[in-house]
Design a protein around this motif. Structure first.
Motif, PDB file in Angstrom:
ATOM      1  N   THR A   1      -4.831  -4.695  -2.313  1.00  0.00           N
ATOM      2  CA  THR A   1      -3.927  -3.615  -2.180  1.00  0.00           C
ATOM      3  C   THR A   1      -4.420  -2.298  -2.816  1.00  0.00           C
ATOM      4  O   THR A   1      -4.116  -1.182  -2.066  1.00  0.00           O
ATOM      5  N   TYR A   2      -4.895  -2.366  -3.951  1.00  0.00           N
ATOM      6  CA  TYR A   2      -5.434  -1.074  -4.642  1.00  0.00           C
ATOM      7  C   TYR A   2      -6.545  -0.608  -3.680  1.00  0.00           C
ATOM      8  O   TYR A   2      -6.597   0.611  -3.334  1.00  0.00           O
TER       9      TYR A   2
ATOM     10  N   LEU B   1      -2.881   6.984   7.477  1.00  0.00           N
ATOM     11  CA  LEU B   1      -1.577   6.419   7.276  1.00  0.00           C
ATOM     12  C   LEU B   1      -0.591   6.610   8.194  1.00  0.00           C
ATOM     13  O   LEU B   1       0.061   5.271   8.376  1.00  0.00           O
TER      14      LEU B   1
ATOM     15  N   THR C   1      -5.332   0.950  -0.642  1.00  0.00           N
ATOM     16  CA  THR C   1      -4.952   2.210  -1.239  1.00  0.00           C
ATOM     17  C   THR C   1      -5.586   3.526  -1.353  1.00  0.00           C
ATOM     18  O   THR C   1      -5.385   4.652  -0.670  1.00  0.00           O
TER      19      THR C   1
ATOM     20  N   VAL D   1       0.832  -1.161  -0.067  1.00  0.00           N
ATOM     21  CA  VAL D   1      -0.222   0.084   0.037  1.00  0.00           C
ATOM     22  C   VAL D   1       0.962   1.224   0.127  1.00  0.00           C
ATOM     23  O   VAL D   1       0.538   2.297  -0.798  1.00  0.00           O
TER      24      VAL D   1
ATOM     25  N   VAL E   1       2.601   1.847  -3.196  1.00  0.00           N
ATOM     26  CA  VAL E   1       1.778   2.168  -4.463  1.00  0.00           C
ATOM     27  C   VAL E   1       1.489   3.901  -4.250  1.00  0.00           C
ATOM     28  O   VAL E   1       1.542   4.510  -5.053  1.00  0.00           O
ATOM     29  N   ILE E   2       1.327   4.099  -3.016  1.00  0.00           N
ATOM     30  CA  ILE E   2       1.112   5.645  -2.471  1.00  0.00           C
ATOM     31  C   ILE E   2       2.460   6.404  -2.934  1.00  0.00           C
ATOM     32  O   ILE E   2       2.253   7.618  -3.532  1.00  0.00           O
TER      33      ILE E   2
ATOM     34  N   GLU F   1      -2.388   4.787  -9.675  1.00  0.00           N
ATOM     35  CA  GLU F   1      -2.520   3.678  -8.936  1.00  0.00           C
ATOM     36  C   GLU F   1      -2.789   2.416  -9.302  1.00  0.00           C
ATOM     37  O   GLU F   1      -2.087   1.384  -9.324  1.00  0.00           O
TER      38      GLU F   1
ATOM     39  N   CYS G   1      -0.079  -0.577  -9.961  1.00  0.00           N
ATOM     40  CA  CYS G   1      -0.659  -2.097  -9.205  1.00  0.00           C
ATOM     41  C   CYS G   1      -0.445  -3.066 -10.455  1.00  0.00           C
ATOM     42  O   CYS G   1       0.080  -4.089 -10.422  1.00  0.00           O
TER      43      CYS G   1
END
Length: 504
Positions: free
Chosen positions: A345-346, A357, A349, A128, A131-132, A150, A154
């Protein structure tokens, strides 16, 4: 190794016809072993060569720790965590199995499910953040469109993970050159722009801040331990232990300490600026456009490291399912699980608000501490109890074979080691009474690791290993049958193929 019909094979492939890797939780036979030890160094260098690592180095500085003491804490914590992580590297060539499935020996096929669940959660959780980080880097280079970015990140990472082990290694190896050059320039820029004399005089020393930085650096490295053999298991069995351990140690420690020190330096110099922005600022001040290039390289490093989390998480998730319902290793099952984990995961995110966070990061750090007693038990078993001699076909057998479903000694050592750590935890989510008495200092890894290791060693001294020794004698024949083209393997169960039926 790959889903291809072949005659003469190299690495399980007809040269030039590589497709999707078919191995997942199963054993890698000798004729499919390949690679050289030196390739491990750039791979593990790239695992930590991203801005997330730099952020790990700012913890002490954020608590007022002086730069000299921050660098000492980063180095000491990195050495501590990497020492144990790197020694898992030898298990891959020796056993030819993914990292966590080897722990069925100590914990049992079903007893291992809880550590497996923790590992999958940690790996997807770090995914996560990657990706961010990648989406933010791409937004900084172009225009903010994080949602589509994103999806792109991914999807790209998932494709690399699906194709498998060799492509993951190759991407990391090539990217290591680009990252090394870029961050070297950024480091020179920081050192040339920062007032080093004034920097050394800033801040002071506090045990709480020092141990917080030590613990963060150590935990960041130990979090890698459950995936080490995933990327060394294709090496030839005769690979020297010292050499493979040294390559993993040097690669992982080199990038981790370097970038954590860089993060500590820019944070101390510019305490009111975001760490990523501070790195970009110093890069641009040194060479016009270097900050933008650093963002681009950060994006590439994320695309390189994210597949490793998807790949290993998928293997561990399949191992969890296999503990209750035997699975046939195949490309299809691995692809489906990678796709599912990528989607989760997406969703995480885009679903986690920004103000959560920091709490999520603390949660992942807390989970990383759960791996400390696991690594202690696993390494003691491999190096001191069984001396790398295992019945591999029994590890893969339904029900755990001679190792059973529940490893009472391993589970007990793990539970007690974890229990004695809890009072010493010190995070934003939980602070134990022992940590409060120490002024908030977190020394839990220094407590849990030796306790679990010593307890497991003592409990195993009286263990009857005669059934295992008999199984080890039969192991070469069983492993040969496992990969015989006249059989369809189901993790230790051999089902004859029907006439004309394709084999795995």
């Amino acid at each position: 190794m790959y889903d291809e019909q072949q005659s003469e094979t190299v690495n399980g492939n007809t040269p030039g016809t590589r497709r999707v890797e078919t191995h997942s939780t199963d054993y890698i036979p000798g004729n499919e072993r390949h690679g050289t030890v030196w390739q491990q160094a750039p791979f593990w260098f790239m695992i930590n060569a991203n801005v997330t690592t730099a952020l790990t180095g700012v913890i002490g500085a954020g608590l007022g720790l002086g730069i000299v003491w921050s660098l000492v804490a980063i180095t000491a914590g990195g050495l501590f965590g990497t020492f144990f992580t790197a020694f898992h590297a030898a298990q891959g060539p020796q056993l030819g199995l993914p990292q966590m499935i080897q722990s069925r020996v100590q914990f049992g096929s079903r007893g291992l499910v809880v550590p497996l669940a923790v590992v999958v959660l940690i790996q997807c959780g770090f995914g996560v953040f990657f990706v961010i980080l990648g989406a933010n880097s791409l937004s900084g280079m172009t225009t903010p469109h994080n949602g589509p970015y994103e999806v792109l990140i991914c999807s790209t990472a998932a494709v690399i993970a699906i194709i498998g082990h060799d492509l993951v290694h190759r991407v990391q190896r090539y990217l290591s050159i680009l990252v090394l050059v870029t961050f070297a320039l950024v480091t020179v820029g920081v050192l040339s722009e920062v007032d080093l004399g004034g920097l050394v005089g800033a801040g002071g020393f506090a045990w709480t801040a020092f141990l917080a930085q030590f613990g963060a650096s150590a935990a960041y490295q130990i979090a890698l331990a459950p995936m080490v053999s995933d990327y060394t298991r294709y090496l030839p069995k005769e690979t020297g232990t010292r050499r493979v351990v040294a390559m993993v140690f040097l690669g992982s420690l080199g990038s981790a300490t370097w970038l954590e020190m860089l993060g500590a330096t820019v944070t101390t110099a510019l305490p009111h600026m975001d760490t990523v922005e501070a790195i970009r600022h110093y890069g641009d001040a040194f060479i016009g456009g270097l900050g933008w290039i650093t963002l681009a390289v950060t994006l590439f490093s994320v695309i390189g490291v994210l597949p490793t989390t998807f790949y290993s998480a998928a293997i561990n998730a399949l191992s969890m399912v296999d503990a209750f319902r035997p699975l046939r290793p195949s490309a299809r099952s691995r692809v489906l699980v990678i796709a599912a984990l990528t989607a989760l995961t997406y969703l995480a995110t885009v679903g986690i608000p920004d103000h959560y966070l920091n709490s999520f990061s603390s949660f992942l750090s807390l989970l990383a501490y759960l791996l400390v007693p696991w690594t202690a038990v696993n390494l003691v078993d491999f190096y001191l109890i069984r001396h790398s001699s295992y019945a591999i076909s029994e590890i893969l057998a339904p029900g755990g074979g001679v190792y059973g479903r529940w490893g009472v000694r391993g589970l007990g050592s793990y539970a007690i080691g974890l229990a004695v750590m809890v009072p010493f935890f010190s995070t934003s989510l939980f602070t134990g009474p022992a940590a409060r008495a120490l002024g908030g200092a977190d020394i839990s890894p220094l407590i849990g690791l030796p306790v679990s290791a010593l307890l497991y060693w003592l409990l195993m001294r009286g263990a009857d290993l005669s059934a295992e020794r008999d199984a080890i004698v039969r192991d070469p024949e069983r492993l040969l049958a496992l990969h015989d083209r006249a059989a369809v393997p189901v993790l230790g169960t051999f089902v004859p193929a029907a006439p004309g039926q394709a084999t795995a």
